[in-house]
Write a protein that holds these residues in place. Structure first.
Motif, short mmCIF file in Angstrom:
data_model
loop_
_atom_site.label_atom_id
_atom_site.label_comp_id
_atom_site.label_asym_id
_atom_site.label_seq_id
_atom_site.Cartn_x
_atom_site.Cartn_y
_atom_site.Cartn_z
N THR A 294 -10.68 7.53 2.85
CA THR A 294 -10.63 6.53 1.79
C THR A 294 -9.97 7.17 0.59
O THR A 294 -10.30 8.30 0.24
CB THR A 294 -12.05 6.05 1.45
N ILE B 109 -9.01 2.34 -1.96
CA ILE B 109 -8.74 1.59 -0.73
C ILE B 109 -9.41 2.31 0.42
O ILE B 109 -9.34 3.54 0.52
CB ILE B 109 -7.22 1.45 -0.50
N GLY C 293 -8.14 0.47 5.38
CA GLY C 293 -7.22 -0.37 4.61
C GLY C 293 -7.68 -1.78 4.36
O GLY C 293 -7.00 -2.54 3.69
N THR D 293 -10.60 -3.00 -0.76
CA THR D 293 -10.15 -2.37 -1.99
C THR D 293 -11.12 -2.70 -3.11
O THR D 293 -11.87 -3.67 -3.04
CB THR D 293 -8.75 -2.86 -2.41
N SER E 161 -2.19 0.46 -2.39
CA SER E 161 -1.81 0.24 -1.00
C SER E 161 -1.66 1.61 -0.33
O SER E 161 -1.58 2.63 -1.02
CB SER E 161 -0.50 -0.55 -0.91
#
Length: 124
Positions: A33, A51, A55, A58, A71
């Motif tokens: 993470t 994030i 993925g 967030t 991202s």
């Protein structure tokens, strides 16, 4: 041992955009993470965004919601921070951090690895 290297910080004018990147090496990037934190002169390091390792999750500090986007590209072992509508109060050293397969949390103490930081200065 994971090494993190931030890049992209520079002097910009208020209202402009900037993208930071953080390249990771020495570990399994997809298992980490990733978070972005920042520290302004005379202030404590604060959470910006994170994030999750997969993925799908967030989190953002209230001060950057709607302006910043995190991202990740696991193929490139890189996490990005897209910063739009920059304000003078965004001026700080921005740090990338990693924790193993944990939630996208704000606490600095839960991150195991840190980069050296990149300076972002926003002139008003």
């Amino acid at each position: 041992q994971v090494q993190l290297v931030e890049a992209g910080g520079r002097l910009v004018q208020a209202g402009s955009s900037l993208r930071l990147s953080c390249a990771a090496s020495g570990g399994t990037f997809s298992a980490y993470t990733m978070g972005w934190f920042r520290q302004a002169p005379g202030k404590e390091r604060e959470f910006v965004t994170a994030i999750s390792w997969f993925g799908g999750s967030t989190s953002y500090a209230e001060s950057v919601k709607g302006r910043f986007t995190i991202s990740r590209d696991n193929a490139k072992n890189t996490v990005y921070l897209q910063m739009n509508s920059l304000k003078s109060e965004d001026t700080a050293v921005y740090y990338c951090a990693a924790r193993v397969m944990g939630a996208a949390v704000a606490a600095t103490t839960l991150y195991n690895y840190w980069g050296q930081g990149t300076q972002v200065t926003v002139s008003s």
